[in-house]
Structure formats: structure tokens, C-alpha cells
Write a protein that holds these residues in place. Structure first.
Motif, PDB file in Angstrom:
ATOM      1  N   VAL A  23       0.837  -1.208   0.000  1.00 53.12           N
ATOM      2  CA  VAL A  23       0.000   0.000   0.000  1.00 53.12           C
ATOM      3  C   VAL A  23       0.870   1.256   0.000  1.00 53.12           C
ATOM      4  N   ALA A  24       1.882   1.289   0.865  1.00 51.25           N
ATOM      5  CA  ALA A  24       2.724   2.486   0.978  1.00 51.25           C
ATOM      6  C   ALA A  24       3.453   2.781  -0.318  1.00 51.25           C
ATOM      7  N   LYS A  25       3.965   1.749  -0.966  1.00 53.19           N
ATOM      8  CA  LYS A  25       4.795   1.979  -2.144  1.00 53.19           C
ATOM      9  C   LYS A  25       3.980   2.336  -3.382  1.00 53.19           C
ATOM     10  N   ILE A  26       2.726   1.906  -3.460  1.00 48.72           N
ATOM     11  CA  ILE A  26       1.872   2.402  -4.535  1.00 48.72           C
ATOM     12  C   ILE A  26       1.739   3.915  -4.408  1.00 48.72           C
ATOM     13  N   GLY A  27       1.546   4.389  -3.168  1.00 49.30           N
ATOM     14  CA  GLY A  27       1.436   5.828  -2.949  1.00 49.30           C
ATOM     15  C   GLY A  27       2.731   6.568  -3.182  1.00 49.30           C
ATOM     16  N   ILE A  28       3.832   6.043  -2.662  1.00 48.96           N
ATOM     17  CA  ILE A  28       5.126   6.730  -2.764  1.00 48.96           C
ATOM     18  C   ILE A  28       5.610   6.772  -4.204  1.00 48.96           C
ATOM     19  N   GLU A  29       5.554   5.635  -4.887  1.00 49.19           N
ATOM     20  CA  GLU A  29       6.025   5.610  -6.264  1.00 49.19           C
ATOM     21  C   GLU A  29       5.062   6.335  -7.198  1.00 49.19           C
ATOM     22  N   GLY A  30       3.757   6.208  -6.945  1.00 50.19           N
ATOM     23  CA  GLY A  30       2.788   6.937  -7.760  1.00 50.19           C
ATOM     24  C   GLY A  30       2.913   8.437  -7.637  1.00 50.19           C
ATOM     25  N   ASP A  31       3.439   8.891  -6.513  1.00 52.02           N
ATOM     26  CA  ASP A  31       3.625  10.323  -6.273  1.00 52.02           C
ATOM     27  C   ASP A  31       4.681  10.932  -7.183  1.00 52.02           C
ATOM     28  N   VAL A  32       5.669  10.126  -7.607  1.00 47.81           N
ATOM     29  CA  VAL A  32       6.817  10.665  -8.335  1.00 47.81           C
ATOM     30  C   VAL A  32       6.458  11.190  -9.721  1.00 47.81           C
ATOM     31  N   PRO A  33       5.801  10.402 -10.601  1.00 55.86           N
ATOM     32  CA  PRO A  33       5.449  10.954 -11.916  1.00 55.86           C
ATOM     33  C   PRO A  33       4.524  12.165 -11.832  1.00 55.86           C
ATOM     34  N   VAL A  34       3.616  12.141 -10.854  1.00 55.30           N
ATOM     35  CA  VAL A  34       2.708  13.279 -10.685  1.00 55.30           C
ATOM     36  C   VAL A  34       3.487  14.513 -10.244  1.00 55.30           C
TER      37      VAL A  34
END
Length: 448
Positions: free
Chosen positions: A117-128
Motif C-alpha cells: 500500500v505504501a509503495k503504490i502511494g510513494i512511487e505513484g507520487d513521483v510521476p505526478v
């Protein structure tokens, strides 16, 4: 429409830009803490399965969140999603370790679930974040924001390493090392949430989706005053979107693999029995990358972006030669290794700067975050495979493997130098459009 976007590129840096910079920097800082957290959980749980699963989860974040950002959530809405996922996942990780202390049948599956769960959020944050910075930062300051904000990833990892070292000194426990870094990440997330509430939405996203009135309102916040004597450049793209994608994938695979293997994985595989050495390797590597951000920005501002790319990746390849010689002839001289690693990480930061500038600059607004996510998904997948594959390597095989990926990046930048184009100070729409097209795309229908 292009005139409104151009007004954002002409703008003088103001309070709204500072808010955007702080917001994205904090997100990258949490990513850095999370990178340190993954290695600490690996040595606490003694599980290669956790390490492989930990990095595999980045792939989901890269594909899911950026697409939602481009099509439905905009940039702020995507940030609210990523922060929620980060908060839930990090809390599960911390509670799991506090309760199980890393042992028992529930420890590993619960840690993997929290990390998922955490890494979907953390990694998804980067391209945005990269999209948001490129779309809303004045063109004269774009290299600054796209290099210095992502550098907080390095600072976060360095701070995490210091927290881990101090905790181990006080407790002699890898479990408490991991728990202390998880607590720091949760505290940083609380600050991030407070900052992001009041930041503006992306003017260019609103224009691309047909929300002109809202775009004009946000533009008044971002372009209240024009920068005197500055006009963003018009450039002529010489490579199509598929060629740009292939080029950026090659850069991403080269830079991400070489940084991750040398800053984190080499420590976990070969020094896990020495927790302080493990933390020192991470600290030296990420500090080398951190201090290189300023010269990276100065070079990127002054050099043709094609020349800067070639310098960065070729330098990384050349600085791997003494590291190979170290493993062959001086494998116990850790002071020498730290010095060589520091220099290599300087070029890793240069290469990261090349990526963070080019990735959002080379794709159009309507697919920008999605395409950055698709670029990043490939090195994430290769990194996951590499983490498993290199676990059986000797240290010499490991550094040769690393050098081979540097060679890939050097070859890609050499080709780009011949056929690519310079994006410094360019109008974003100019640098990102398809060859032969001019102006902004027609607005798509508003989301239902």
C-alpha cells in the motif's frame, strides 16, 4: 490557450511556486526515507522475498496513479490519493514491527501488505510530482525545481541512514533502526499533508481537460508578475514520442539500477552482518548524490541538455573503473570504497537530474504523468529482477553488472546527442509536442 500557458512559463517566481516546490520536495523526502526503510526491513526480517516484493510494488504505483492523474484526478487529487496510501501503508509497517518485532508467522506477510500500500502511494507520487513541477514552474526556473526538488529523495535517504545509525548505537537493534525510520516517514507525511492542502492545481492540466475558467484563476496565482527580460524558447522536436520513450527508458534503466544497486543493495547483500557499515554505505552514497545537486543544476542551466546528459552517464561509467579495481585489489579498505562510491554517486545525481528534467519535458500534458509512469515502470521491473539475480553474485560480478548498466546509459545519450534536441528554457508545449505539430492540443472533454 497557448498564451495562458506561456504566461506561466514567463512568470517570476512567487509564493505559489514556493508552495509547489515545498510540496513536491517533501514527497521526494519521504521516498528517500522509504528507500532506507526497505533495506532495514530486509535485514530485520532476513527475507529476500520481502526485498523482491518491496521493489515489485513500485510497478503498480507507476502504472495506476499517473493514469488516474492524467484522466480523472488532476494533480492535486492524485496527491490526496498518494498521501492516503502512504499513511495507511506506513502505519501498517510500523505497527507490524512494533507488535511482532520482526518474528513469527504474521510478521512477513503483514510487512509485505503494508509495503504494498505504501509503495503504490510513494512511487505513484513521483510521476505526478515531476509533471506538476514542469507544468507550473516558470521556464527560467524549471531546471532548478526539477533538479532540486527530487534531490530531497537523496536527503531523505541520508537522514534515514543517520536516524538508523543513531538508533543502532543506542539500542544495538536492527528492528529499532527500521521502526525509527518508519516513525520519521509518518511524521514527514503529516507535514506534507498540511502543505498540499493550500497549493494550486496545474494550469496546464486544467487547460488540457477544458476547464479554462479554473485555469485562468490558477494562472493568476502562478503568473501574477512576469519575469523581466525573459521569453521561453521555441524548439523544434526532432524525435517522435516513441523514440523519446525508448530513450528515456534506457536512461531510466541505467540510472535507477546503478544508483539502487550501489547505494542500497550492495550494502544489504555484502554488509548485512555489520549494520553500522550498511548504514554508512547508504549515507555516503546518498550524501554524494545530495551535494551533487547544486553543480548538477548549474551545469544543466548552462550546458546544452544533450551535452549534459552525455557527460553525466559517461562520467558514471568511467567512475565505475576504480570501483572494480577496489573489489579486485583493496576489498577491505572501506575508507577507499566510501571515497570511490561518493564520486560515483555524484554522477548518479547528474544522471538523475537529466532524467527529472527530460521526462516531463518530452511528453504532452494530456499524457505526461502516464508516460513518465510507463518510463519508470521498466527500470522498476528490471531493478526487481536485478535484486533477485545479484543476490547470488560475487561482489566483483556485482560491480561489473553495475558498470554494464552505466554503459547502456552512455550509449543512449551518445545517440541522443546526434539525433535529439535541447530543451533548456523551452516553452513546455514546444518541447513536448509531436514533430510537425504546433500549438496546444485541442481540449478533451471534461471528465464525467
Amino acid at each position: 490557450m497557448e498564451e495562458l500557458a506561456r504566461s506561466v512559463d514567463r512568470a517570476k517566481w512567487g509564493g505559489a511556486h514556493s508552495m509547489i516546490f515545498a510540496s513536491t520536495s517533501l514527497g521526494f523526502f519521504i521516498w528517500g526515507l522509504e528507500s532506507e526503510l526497505g533495506i532495514l526491513y530486509y535485514v530485520t526480517l532476513h527475507s529476500l522475498a520481502f526485498l523482491v516484493a518491496f521493489y515489485a510494488m513500485d510497478f503498480v504505483g507507476d502504472l495506476l496513479v499517473p493514469r488516474l492523474s492524467d484522466t480523472r484526478l488532476a494533480r492535486k487529487g492524485a496527491f490526496y490519493l498518494t498521501m492516503t496510501l502512504m499513511g495507511v501503508g506506513l502505519t501498517v509497517l510500523a505497527v507490524d514491527l512494533a507488535v511482532t518485532r520482526g518474528v513469527g508467522p504474521a510478521a512477513l506477510p503483514t510487512a509485505i501488505a503494508g509495503a504494498f500500500v505504501a509503495k503504490i502511494g510513494i512511487e505513484g507520487d513521483v510521476p505526478v510530482s515531476l509533471s506538476f513541477l514542469a507544468e507550473n514552474t516558470p521556464a527560467a526556473d524549471r531546471e532548478f525545481s526539477l533538479i532540486m526538488a527530487p534531490n530531497f529523495n537523496n536527503l531523505g535517504s541520508a537522514v534515514g541512514a543517520v536516524i538508523a545509525m543513531v538508533t543502532y548505537y543506542l539500542t544495538n537493534s536492527t528492528m529499532y533502526m527500521a521502526l525509527s525510520v518508519a516513525a520519521a516517514a509518518i511524521a514527514a507525511l503529516a507535514v506534507l499533508a498540511a502543505v498540499r492542502v493550500s497549493m494550486p492545481e496545474s494550469v496546464r492540466w486544467l487547460l488540457a481537460r477544458g476547464f479554462r475558467e479554473r485555469a485562468e484563476g490558477e494562472a493568476r496565482r502562478l503568473a501574477a508578475e512576469a519575469r523581466a527580460g525573459f521569453e521561453p524558447r521555441e524548439v523544434t522536436p526532432t524525435v517522435g514520442l516513441l523514440g523519446r520513450y525508448a530513450f528515456l527508458v534506457a536512461l531510466g534503466v541505467s540510472q535507477y539500477i546503478t544508483f539502487g544497486l550501489m547505494a542500497f543493495v550492495i550494502a544489504a547483500f555484502y554488509y548485512q552482518s555489520q549494520p553500522l557499515v550498511l548504514a554508512w554505505i547508504t549515507f555516503v552514497a546518498t550524501m554524494g548524490a545530495s551535494v551533487a545537486a547544486v553543480p548538477a543544476y548549474l551545469l544543466a542551466k548552462r550546458m546544452d541538455s544533450r551535452d549534459f546528459a552525455l557527460l553525466s552517464y559517461l562520467g558514471g561509467l568511467v567512475t565505475m573503473i576504480p570501483i572494480v579495481l577496489f573489489v579486485l585489489y583493496f576489498p577491505t579498505d572501506m575508507a577507499l570504497f566510501y571515497a570511490l562510491l561518493f564520486v560515483n554517486m555524484v554522477f548518479s545525481e547528474f544522471s538523475w537530474a537529466v532524467r527529472t528534467v527530460l521526462e516531463p519535458m518530452l511528453f504532452p500534458t494530456e499524457v505526461r504523468a502516464t508516460m513518465i509512469g510507463l518510463v519508470r515502470a521498466v527500470p522498476m521491473a528490471v531493478y526487481d529482477v536485478s535484486s533477485y539475480l545479484t543476490s547470488s553474485f560475487t561482489e566483483l560480478q556485482f560491480v561489473w553488472y553495475n558498470a554494464a548498466f552505466w554503459a547502456l546509459g552512455a550509449a543512449a545519450t551518445a545517440v541522443w546527442r546526434l539525433v535529439g534536441y535541447d530543451v533548456r528554457g523551452a516553452l513546455l508545449e514546444s518541447a513536448s509536442r509531436r514533430p510537425g505539430l504546433r500549438g496546444l492540443p485541442s481540449p478533451s472533454a471534461a471528465p464525467a
